[in-house]
Design an enzyme around this catalytic site. Structure first.
Site, PDB file in Angstrom:
ATOM      1  N   SER A  22      41.392  43.744  45.173  1.00  0.00           N
ATOM      2  CA  SER A  22      40.684  44.564  44.182  1.00  0.00           C
ATOM      3  C   SER A  22      39.184  44.672  44.409  1.00  0.00           C
ATOM      4  O   SER A  22      38.513  45.452  43.728  1.00  0.00           O
ATOM      5  CB  SER A  22      40.920  44.030  42.772  1.00  0.00           C
ATOM      6  N   TYR A  36      38.772  40.931  35.744  1.00  0.00           N
ATOM      7  CA  TYR A  36      39.991  41.013  34.943  1.00  0.00           C
ATOM      8  C   TYR A  36      39.682  40.610  33.505  1.00  0.00           C
ATOM      9  O   TYR A  36      38.677  41.023  32.942  1.00  0.00           O
ATOM     10  CB  TYR A  36      41.112  40.148  35.549  1.00  0.00           C
ATOM     11  N   VAL A  60      42.774  39.401  44.089  1.00  0.00           N
ATOM     12  CA  VAL A  60      43.771  38.325  44.109  1.00  0.00           C
ATOM     13  C   VAL A  60      43.951  37.719  45.493  1.00  0.00           C
ATOM     14  O   VAL A  60      44.694  36.753  45.660  1.00  0.00           O
ATOM     15  CB  VAL A  60      45.147  38.763  43.550  1.00  0.00           C
ATOM     16  N   TYR A 114      46.307  53.469  47.462  1.00  0.00           N
ATOM     17  CA  TYR A 114      45.700  52.339  46.756  1.00  0.00           C
ATOM     18  C   TYR A 114      46.089  51.009  47.395  1.00  0.00           C
ATOM     19  O   TYR A 114      45.241  50.135  47.630  1.00  0.00           O
ATOM     20  CB  TYR A 114      46.130  52.381  45.285  1.00  0.00           C
ATOM     21  N   LYS A 141      37.882  48.053  44.864  1.00  0.00           N
ATOM     22  CA  LYS A 141      37.599  48.972  43.755  1.00  0.00           C
ATOM     23  C   LYS A 141      36.107  49.244  43.595  1.00  0.00           C
ATOM     24  O   LYS A 141      35.709  50.302  43.114  1.00  0.00           O
ATOM     25  CB  LYS A 141      38.187  48.416  42.450  1.00  0.00           C
TER      26      LYS A 141
END
Lengths: 310, 310, 310, 310
Positions: free
Chosen positions: A70, A246, A264, A196, A73
């Site tokens: 992530s 998160y 992660v 993605y 992102k």
């Protein structure tokens, strides 16, 4: 306020951080549904700092590639903002924290398919879809961007890992179809999720990630020229601070006090505005999905350097 | 990074901010269930800046008292942390953003009566209850604290307004009884809500609020000595940034980039770490309950001074 | 379809039900926050059947009074409908099942304070408030009603138990204040909850409850004349079937196939339209809050008699 | 209790129902995302009653085929129960009402992918998946079943309509992938949704649907022999009553008092246990997605015949 205390020089400090925080025994959890990530030895620990003055310090396993997951992102958001002179992205995704995990689904329903922010999966799928409007292979474009910013040929998509992750992408496919149902996806759910997942499967080292993220500490100024306007760079930082960890963004802001984004795969990218970009990596995760040793190391580093935006 | 650009001197700059942002015609909304607040003329606009070097600049209606409402939550949190050497407060309230408004109720239920953060009403009721353990009249203690920090005899509880607000406190009473049901309230629901409402009904001017909040820009150092440790001061700032603007914390971090706390009385207190505390006030609200003109003024001020933590 | 199979005569059948279903060892749970209920011995088990032909059969502890708790909601609903020629009650409460327990709070929020049905606590508080419009002491009126329908002087409010329960009524007070916040309560939250708790604290025997509920099996025809119109009697039955067993209404309809209403005192009132009213009582509860032995006994009785509406 | 009042003979009664309830002007809504359904003229209205004594009465457009949509869920549930001697289906889907629509997503999340009941879409997808374990083309098997029970060659899958609906199935695909994510789907999300959509696209007449549903009024006894055990037939009825009308199950039980299942094609199948199966059809829908004229007609018919399970 970011002040550099009378901290030890960065090189020895990072060595000491590695000594103190590299896990000696297994603790924390491994990512549930990504088999390849679970295979990474628990005692990996790396850290790198790229400064706005052009130096790179690193220690531990800072040269070992890991799956950025992530953290991607942050970079896809920057790419989307760079090409988005009309601000159309912000009509498709909000910039607010999302609260508890399951709220994100209720939120999508109640707010008619507009994700809360670009760093929850639903929001990142919308950002990916936005990038695909210009280049169908958004993952390849992200790889080019990272390679250029890091001035390194190291970054690479682990296509085998991506294929494995794609086979376990039910939740992301559910989100993508749900977004599609609300008309907030231009491309097919399957194509967006595939892009993605390939973005998430990019392998990079701590050193390369810190270099790639440096433009966020330098008011948008990247390796080869401007990436973002100063105000957009600040804004990415604000989204990292409020939404980057998160369901533990508040806790991270409280303990570390810096904009960060975790993955992660065990990596965390952190920005010290005007000073440096930091990347730490250790694969085992806490209950919220953030690197256990990495978060502790960053809190320690923040305390010892005085780096904090507050 | 907080940098002071080549901005005009603060005095003229604040005058210009008033010129540009004082509402010329009525827009925005008035607080739903607090009749007295609705009576404040729409064109009130004040701003004050208290600097860490000891100066106070102000413009517009900066000397007109207004109802601080939820800005009180910053100060009660600081008071609770000051006396909480064992950290017991943090077992009763979390530090995470809460997402959409109605999630807070689901969250309370799913997370067994532990509010998401001290700045949603449920969390502030717990903080008030915590303060009442030491002094039953927590509102009076808050008034003393504000009076001392602002070095001003101006702050006062508007008891008539408090009584009126108490008569419309069904929602807060519901939250308090709900917390009680989960064992997260030591005192009676009625007493806690009464104290809470009286805290919210304190009247203060922009100038006094900026002075009273200055300890947060000064690493915890208050007017008469330390209020908080430097790390607790930073942490209050981090909670303001992630949770201080109701459901618009992310948007405010994005536009203004500074820790802030708003109240439905139309005030907003903002911290520039190491530099100053700012208080702006204008009574009409946006859809999220934050001062419409106040938020715009702060975004403008941040752009023109370069004040931002990012 | 309600068919009487070649079942054994009711007297011996009920004796056999007691033999089979009276608990021999402790299992199930006791109501969390009502101390007095926890003191009832686990092996109490009573059953009574009042037939439309005027007979009453009973077995086991059918003459032992117990706390009717939420079974009271059937009777307060009937009383509210009886006096509600304009249907105003149905603008304040819906008639739909509520889904999972915590949804009821979200539902109240999303649907602006209109409870899903009269048998969840929020709905029963609205029904009580509706009754208080005509008689402030709604609990005393309920007692009169039950006494008259059962032709018995047995029913009585256990005021000591009510006082104890009132002291643990945080959740109901939270609901009442929440309803008040939405304008869906005419009387004070405290007064409504007190009335509600006193209704729940009425002590009755299985035999008296079966007699009191018989009007629902007799198309609205009560002991002393019409209580409800035939269509309203049917409608109360339909609400019992869809909403009468907390979060287990579907399971109860599936296993027993009859309209029923349970209480955490361990009683269950069941209607066999055109045939009889049944009351079973055994104090230990299943995970959903319904009598463990009572539910099993009713499933057995339904199988052996063929009584079912399906 | 189901009692036949001194109603007029069924034939004339149905003619009168058509006279009274066939829409004279357009009102109600058309299904949002199924273009072909929107093309059906608003004034279509048909009704048919198949009695346990073997007669079939019909009136209006009872011989015009329409899209059965979610009425298919009653039959797939029956087929799944017939082959499920071990009860394994009930470990994968619950039997409780689901409350408000958006709760179903939260519920799936909180209850780990176990749908609330077989009549919400998530539950029907699980039922379809269960059927596919035995026969991959579950839709073809459903067609065979309906053809046999109706003793008619009329039922047919409208493959063009199915293809059109499949192209608008984002929401069902989202649910299917979500179920897959929780391990509650054996087959691919795409295959299950395709089968599901083809089941929904079966075209049938009121007369054929009433005949096909008659086994539920006859204790499980179908046209060619037993379909379900008497207890399973009752249980399907109980699920229809508590869950069969989307978010209006309670309202339908209240007004009509009979187990029913609606579809967005405008059809409603209703069971009068021991007496008959009824199918009514009129294409325009109320706010909850049930046939507007159809619901009104059934309430009228129930009043005039006394048919009700309560």
């Amino acid at each position: 306020m970011t002040t550099t205390l009378q901290a030890p020089p960065l090189g020895p400090l990072l060595d000491d951080i590695v000594l103190r925080h590299r896990p000696e025994r297994e603790s924390g959890s491994i990512p549930g549904n990504i088999p390849l990530l679970a295979a990474v030895p628990f005692d990996r620990f790396g850290i790198a700092v790229a400064t706005t003055s052009g130096e790179v310090f690193s220690a531990g396993d800072a040269a070992v590639p890991f799956s950025i997951q992530s953290i991607s992102k942050v970079f896809t958001l920057a790419m989307a903002l760079r090409g988005d002179s009309t601000g159309s992205l912000w009509s498709r995704v909000l910039r607010e924290p999302s609260g508890t995990p399951f709220n994100s689904l209720v939120q999508l329903e109640v707010e008619h398919g507009i994700p809360r922010n670009p760093f929850i999966n639903a929001g990142a799928l919308v950002v990916t879809d936005h990038l695909m409007d210009k280049a169908p292979d958004a993952a390849a474009r992200l790889l080019q961007f990272l390679t250029a910013q890091a001035s390194s040929s190291g970054p690479a998509i682990d296509e085998a890992a991506a294929a494995g992750e794609l086979a376990n992408s039910s939740r992301n496919l559910a989100l993508a179809h749900f977004l599609k149902n609300f008309g907030n996806l231009h491309h097919s759910a399957e194509a967006v999720v595939e892009n993605y997942v390939r973005q998430c499967s990019i392998m990079m080292t701590c050193a390369d990630l810190a270099k790639a993220g440096l433009f966020l500490a330098r008011a948008g100024q990247g390796t080869l020229g401007p990436v973002l306007s100063p105000s957009d760079a600040k804004r990415v930082g604000s989204i990292m601070l409020t939404c980057g960890m998160y369901d533990a963004a508040g806790e991270f802001a409280y303990r570390v006090g810096l904009p960060g984004k975790s993955g992660v795969g065990g990596g965390i990218l952190v920005i010290v505005p005007g000073e440096c970009a930091i990347c730490v990596w250790s694969p085992r995760l806490d209950a919220k999905g953030n690197s256990l040793a990495g978060t502790a190391a960053l809190a320690d580093l923040s305390d010892r350097t005085g780096w904090s935006v507050f």
